[in-house]
Scaffold this motif. Structure first.
Motif, PDB file in Angstrom:
ATOM      1  N   ASP A 257       0.831  -1.213   0.000  1.00  0.00           N
ATOM      2  CA  ASP A 257       0.000   0.000   0.000  1.00  0.00           C
ATOM      3  C   ASP A 257       0.860   1.256   0.000  1.00  0.00           C
ATOM      4  O   ASP A 257       0.583   2.218  -0.740  1.00  0.00           O
ATOM      5  CB  ASP A 257      -0.927   0.003   1.219  1.00  0.00           C
ATOM      6  N   ASP A 258       1.921   1.261   0.806  1.00  0.00           N
ATOM      7  CA  ASP A 258       2.798   2.429   0.826  1.00  0.00           C
ATOM      8  C   ASP A 258       3.598   2.550  -0.467  1.00  0.00           C
ATOM      9  O   ASP A 258       3.867   3.664  -0.944  1.00  0.00           O
ATOM     10  CB  ASP A 258       3.752   2.345   2.016  1.00  0.00           C
ATOM     11  N   ALA A 259       3.964   1.407  -1.057  1.00  0.00           N
ATOM     12  CA  ALA A 259       4.673   1.442  -2.341  1.00  0.00           C
ATOM     13  C   ALA A 259       3.783   2.031  -3.429  1.00  0.00           C
ATOM     14  O   ALA A 259       4.260   2.774  -4.299  1.00  0.00           O
ATOM     15  CB  ALA A 259       5.123   0.042  -2.732  1.00  0.00           C
ATOM     16  N   ILE A 260       2.519   1.712  -3.389  1.00  0.00           N
ATOM     17  CA  ILE A 260       1.573   2.283  -4.367  1.00  0.00           C
ATOM     18  C   ILE A 260       1.496   3.799  -4.190  1.00  0.00           C
ATOM     19  O   ILE A 260       1.466   4.556  -5.178  1.00  0.00           O
ATOM     20  CB  ILE A 260       0.185   1.624  -4.223  1.00  0.00           C
ATOM     21  N   THR A 261       1.471   4.262  -2.956  1.00  0.00           N
ATOM     22  CA  THR A 261       1.472   5.710  -2.704  1.00  0.00           C
ATOM     23  C   THR A 261       2.723   6.360  -3.298  1.00  0.00           C
ATOM     24  O   THR A 261       2.644   7.413  -3.946  1.00  0.00           O
ATOM     25  CB  THR A 261       1.408   5.990  -1.196  1.00  0.00           C
ATOM     26  N   ALA A 262       3.881   5.727  -3.094  1.00  0.00           N
ATOM     27  CA  ALA A 262       5.128   6.258  -3.653  1.00  0.00           C
ATOM     28  C   ALA A 262       5.095   6.250  -5.178  1.00  0.00           C
ATOM     29  O   ALA A 262       5.528   7.222  -5.821  1.00  0.00           O
ATOM     30  CB  ALA A 262       6.309   5.431  -3.138  1.00  0.00           C
ATOM     31  N   ALA A 263       4.577   5.168  -5.754  1.00  0.00           N
ATOM     32  CA  ALA A 263       4.505   5.064  -7.213  1.00  0.00           C
ATOM     33  C   ALA A 263       3.592   6.141  -7.795  1.00  0.00           C
ATOM     34  O   ALA A 263       3.910   6.750  -8.828  1.00  0.00           O
ATOM     35  CB  ALA A 263       4.022   3.675  -7.610  1.00  0.00           C
ATOM     36  N   ARG A 264       2.470   6.373  -7.143  1.00  0.00           N
ATOM     37  CA  ARG A 264       1.549   7.417  -7.621  1.00  0.00           C
ATOM     38  C   ARG A 264       2.188   8.797  -7.544  1.00  0.00           C
ATOM     39  O   ARG A 264       2.027   9.623  -8.452  1.00  0.00           O
ATOM     40  CB  ARG A 264       0.260   7.385  -6.799  1.00  0.00           C
ATOM     41  N   ALA A 265       2.923   9.049  -6.471  1.00  0.00           N
ATOM     42  CA  ALA A 265       3.590  10.348  -6.324  1.00  0.00           C
ATOM     43  C   ALA A 265       4.612  10.551  -7.436  1.00  0.00           C
ATOM     44  O   ALA A 265       4.695  11.633  -8.038  1.00  0.00           O
ATOM     45  CB  ALA A 265       4.251  10.437  -4.954  1.00  0.00           C
ATOM     46  N   LEU A 266       5.388   9.523  -7.735  1.00  0.00           N
ATOM     47  CA  LEU A 266       6.366   9.601  -8.826  1.00  0.00           C
ATOM     48  C   LEU A 266       5.667   9.795 -10.170  1.00  0.00           C
ATOM     49  O   LEU A 266       6.114  10.584 -11.009  1.00  0.00           O
ATOM     50  CB  LEU A 266       7.206   8.330  -8.859  1.00  0.00           C
ATOM     51  N   ASP A 267       4.590   9.066 -10.381  1.00  0.00           N
ATOM     52  CA  ASP A 267       3.834   9.158 -11.630  1.00  0.00           C
ATOM     53  C   ASP A 267       3.310  10.579 -11.833  1.00  0.00           C
ATOM     54  O   ASP A 267       3.407  11.143 -12.933  1.00  0.00           O
ATOM     55  CB  ASP A 267       2.689   8.146 -11.587  1.00  0.00           C
ATOM     56  N   GLU A 268       2.796  11.160 -10.780  1.00  0.00           N
ATOM     57  CA  GLU A 268       2.272  12.529 -10.867  1.00  0.00           C
ATOM     58  C   GLU A 268       3.379  13.539 -11.166  1.00  0.00           C
ATOM     59  O   GLU A 268       3.130  14.566 -11.808  1.00  0.00           O
ATOM     60  CB  GLU A 268       1.571  12.896  -9.557  1.00  0.00           C
ATOM     61  N   GLU A 269       4.596  13.240 -10.748  1.00  0.00           N
ATOM     62  CA  GLU A 269       5.719  14.144 -10.969  1.00  0.00           C
ATOM     63  C   GLU A 269       6.415  13.905 -12.313  1.00  0.00           C
ATOM     64  O   GLU A 269       7.360  14.616 -12.642  1.00  0.00           O
ATOM     65  CB  GLU A 269       6.737  14.008  -9.831  1.00  0.00           C
ATOM     66  N   GLY A 270       5.975  12.889 -13.065  1.00  0.00           N
ATOM     67  CA  GLY A 270       6.499  12.706 -14.415  1.00  0.00           C
ATOM     68  C   GLY A 270       7.554  11.643 -14.586  1.00  0.00           C
ATOM     69  O   GLY A 270       8.295  11.662 -15.582  1.00  0.00           O
ATOM     70  N   ILE A 271       7.643  10.676 -13.666  1.00  0.00           N
ATOM     71  CA  ILE A 271       8.589   9.573 -13.861  1.00  0.00           C
ATOM     72  C   ILE A 271       8.245   8.854 -15.166  1.00  0.00           C
ATOM     73  O   ILE A 271       7.087   8.742 -15.542  1.00  0.00           O
ATOM     74  CB  ILE A 271       8.558   8.595 -12.652  1.00  0.00           C
ATOM     75  N   ASP A 272       9.247   8.357 -15.861  1.00  0.00           N
ATOM     76  CA  ASP A 272       9.017   7.776 -17.189  1.00  0.00           C
ATOM     77  C   ASP A 272       8.741   6.274 -17.169  1.00  0.00           C
ATOM     78  O   ASP A 272       8.147   5.753 -18.112  1.00  0.00           O
ATOM     79  CB  ASP A 272      10.216   8.074 -18.094  1.00  0.00           C
ATOM     80  N   ALA A 273       9.180   5.575 -16.144  1.00  0.00           N
ATOM     81  CA  ALA A 273       8.875   4.150 -16.001  1.00  0.00           C
ATOM     82  C   ALA A 273       9.250   3.709 -14.601  1.00  0.00           C
ATOM     83  O   ALA A 273      10.188   4.247 -13.997  1.00  0.00           O
ATOM     84  CB  ALA A 273       9.611   3.301 -17.036  1.00  0.00           C
ATOM     85  N   ILE A 274       8.530   2.705 -14.092  1.00  0.00           N
ATOM     86  CA  ILE A 274       8.800   2.141 -12.770  1.00  0.00           C
ATOM     87  C   ILE A 274       9.085   0.655 -12.941  1.00  0.00           C
ATOM     88  O   ILE A 274       8.264  -0.089 -13.484  1.00  0.00           O
ATOM     89  CB  ILE A 274       7.593   2.326 -11.824  1.00  0.00           C
ATOM     90  N   GLU A 275      10.273   0.235 -12.495  1.00  0.00           N
ATOM     91  CA  GLU A 275      10.604  -1.186 -12.456  1.00  0.00           C
ATOM     92  C   GLU A 275      10.279  -1.695 -11.055  1.00  0.00           C
ATOM     93  O   GLU A 275      10.805  -1.183 -10.065  1.00  0.00           O
ATOM     94  CB  GLU A 275      12.083  -1.412 -12.763  1.00  0.00           C
ATOM     95  N   VAL A 276       9.435  -2.705 -10.961  1.00  0.00           N
ATOM     96  CA  VAL A 276       8.968  -3.191  -9.669  1.00  0.00           C
ATOM     97  C   VAL A 276       9.738  -4.440  -9.269  1.00  0.00           C
ATOM     98  O   VAL A 276       9.760  -5.438  -9.990  1.00  0.00           O
ATOM     99  CB  VAL A 276       7.458  -3.482  -9.686  1.00  0.00           C
ATOM    100  N   SER A 277      10.367  -4.348  -8.092  1.00  0.00           N
ATOM    101  CA  SER A 277      11.073  -5.471  -7.502  1.00  0.00           C
ATOM    102  C   SER A 277      10.505  -5.704  -6.111  1.00  0.00           C
ATOM    103  O   SER A 277       9.431  -5.210  -5.766  1.00  0.00           O
ATOM    104  CB  SER A 277      12.580  -5.187  -7.469  1.00  0.00           C
ATOM    105  N   GLY A 278      11.226  -6.453  -5.285  1.00  0.00           N
ATOM    106  CA  GLY A 278      10.764  -6.707  -3.928  1.00  0.00           C
ATOM    107  C   GLY A 278      11.851  -7.346  -3.103  1.00  0.00           C
ATOM    108  O   GLY A 278      12.738  -8.019  -3.617  1.00  0.00           O
ATOM    109  N   GLY A 279      11.790  -7.113  -1.791  1.00  0.00           N
ATOM    110  CA  GLY A 279      12.709  -7.768  -0.877  1.00  0.00           C
ATOM    111  C   GLY A 279      13.979  -6.993  -0.598  1.00  0.00           C
ATOM    112  O   GLY A 279      14.333  -6.040  -1.311  1.00  0.00           O
ATOM    113  N   THR A 280      14.662  -7.403   0.458  1.00  0.00           N
ATOM    114  CA  THR A 280      15.960  -6.874   0.860  1.00  0.00           C
ATOM    115  C   THR A 280      16.837  -8.063   1.226  1.00  0.00           C
ATOM    116  O   THR A 280      16.354  -9.195   1.302  1.00  0.00           O
ATOM    117  CB  THR A 280      15.833  -5.941   2.083  1.00  0.00           C
TER     118      THR A 280
END
Length: 374
Positions: free
Chosen positions: A232-255
């Motif tokens: 849910d928080d990652a989606i919030t971050a992705a939306r914020a980036l999208d609104e600011e004009g990011i050109d693509a998001i590569e989705v990964s996971g884990g540490t």
């Protein structure tokens, strides 16, 4: 209907297909981060192999953001000649190359960087080799500016795009995660505050390269870790980036602290184990308008092609399969759609620590056996 070998654009960058070589540390740079001819040859080989976009191994934007030996640096103008030689080599082979920008934060050691590591908060967690020092607001601003300087250099040196590394427990991810971000100021607490450093780094990068140069981000959809970044928080971050004009998001996971759900899982030997980040990527794709890439355990042409055909993601990214088979894209495009030969053993990373560069040890053993038998 979308197809894997469609020609596409990310911002103004024309790509021949939807296959991406996801960033992986190669261990092929000098001790100071200067790229070598060996690294340029590695990327040229990938370009000849037909992959649509090559994302480099993570390049540190300042010396205390370095982690592994042979890691690339983008922190100084003194590497200009070698950087330009690298991009020219890739372009001669018809390839496109994106430079990944990173600061690893607390995920390094004083032995490596010569000082106490820095992080959002002064804590010691499982993924940190030692306790980190808390960054001041002034230092946070300086690091964001250095992301911009790294991007400026990348554009000047001929890279076709840049990618912010906001995954895998590195500094931007440390700000996003409530596990590693215990701050009570404007950079901590709510997800909006925890996104602040990511957005400031992005704004600095965008200002440095302009609106027509592709800027990507690698974002964890989930840290797969109790108390870490959630979907849910990652989606919030992705939306914020999208609104600011990011050109693509590569989705990964884990540490590295995520147990059997780390970013590079082993023993992927069935289709059920493939595409382990796809549910995260699909949720993020539904929330944003920019293109979404998915990485993680992709091995079968049918699965890769199906993801594109069903529009579950816009691009598919792989790292380890291209270590064993740099020409995998060309093989699939030519009609040989058999499974990638990578067995997900992670043996390829060991030579990077000891032999000056990663390679597939299984393939090397097989080749040596053939020579002996001849």
């Amino acid at each position: 209907m979308r197809k894997l070998f469609d020609e596409t654009k990310i911002n103004h960058l024309l790509l021949p297909n939807r296959l991406v070589r996801s960033a992986t540390w190669e261990g092929m740079c000098e001790a100071d981060g200067r790229p070598t001819k060996k690294l340029a040859a590695c990327y040229a080989n990938l370009a000849r192999g037909g992959v649509g976009l090559i994302i480099t191994g993570y390049a540190f934007i300042r010396p205390d953001g370095r982690q592994l030996p042979g890691q690339m640096g983008i922190h100084t103008d003194s590497f200009a000649a070698e950087m330009r030689a690298l991009t020219e080599t890739v372009h001669r082979e018809g390839g496109k190359v994106c430079l990944q920008l990173v600061h690893v934060g607390g995920q390094t050691s004083s032995k490596t960087i010569g000082r106490q590591p820095v992080a959002p908060s002064a804590i010691k967690v499982e993924q940190f080799p030692e306790e980190a020092a808390e960054l001041s607001v002034k230092e946070i601003g300086e690091i964001a500016a250095q992301f911009g300087e790294g991007a400026r250099r990348a554009k000047e040196y001929g890279f076709n795009a840049v990618q912010l590394h906001a995954s895998h427990g590195y500094l931007i991810n440390q700000f996003l995660s409530p596990l590693t971000n215990r701050r009570s100021d404007a950079y901590g607490g709510s997800i909006e505050n925890r996104c602040r450093f990511l957005l400031e780094a992005y704004w600095r990068v965008r200002k440095a390269v302009g609106s027509e140069f592709p800027v990507l981000v690698k974002l964890n959809g989930d840290d797969n870790l109790a108390g870490g970044l959630s979907l849910d928080d990652a989606i919030t971050a992705a939306r914020a980036l999208d609104e600011e004009g990011i050109d693509a998001i590569e989705v990964s996971g884990g540490t590295p602290a995520s147990g059997d759900r780390t970013p590079v899982r082993q023993g992927i030997d069935s289709r059920e184990q493939e595409a382990y980040n796809l549910p995260l990527a699909y949720r993020i794709k539904q929330a944003v308008s920019c293109p979404v890439m998915v990485v993680g355990g992709l091995r079968s042409f049918e699965i890769v092609e199906g993801i594109i055909r069903r529009e579950e993601a816009d691009y598919v990214a792989m790292a380890r399969p291209f270590i064993r088979e740099p020409a995998l894209a060309k093989r699939w495009a030519g009609g040989d759609e058999s499974h990638a030969r990578c067995i997900s053993c992670n043996g390829c990373f060991k030579p990077g620590l000891k032999s000056g560069g990663i390679y597939c040890v299984v393939d090397r053993i097989e080749q040596e056996s053939k020579r002996v038998s001849l």
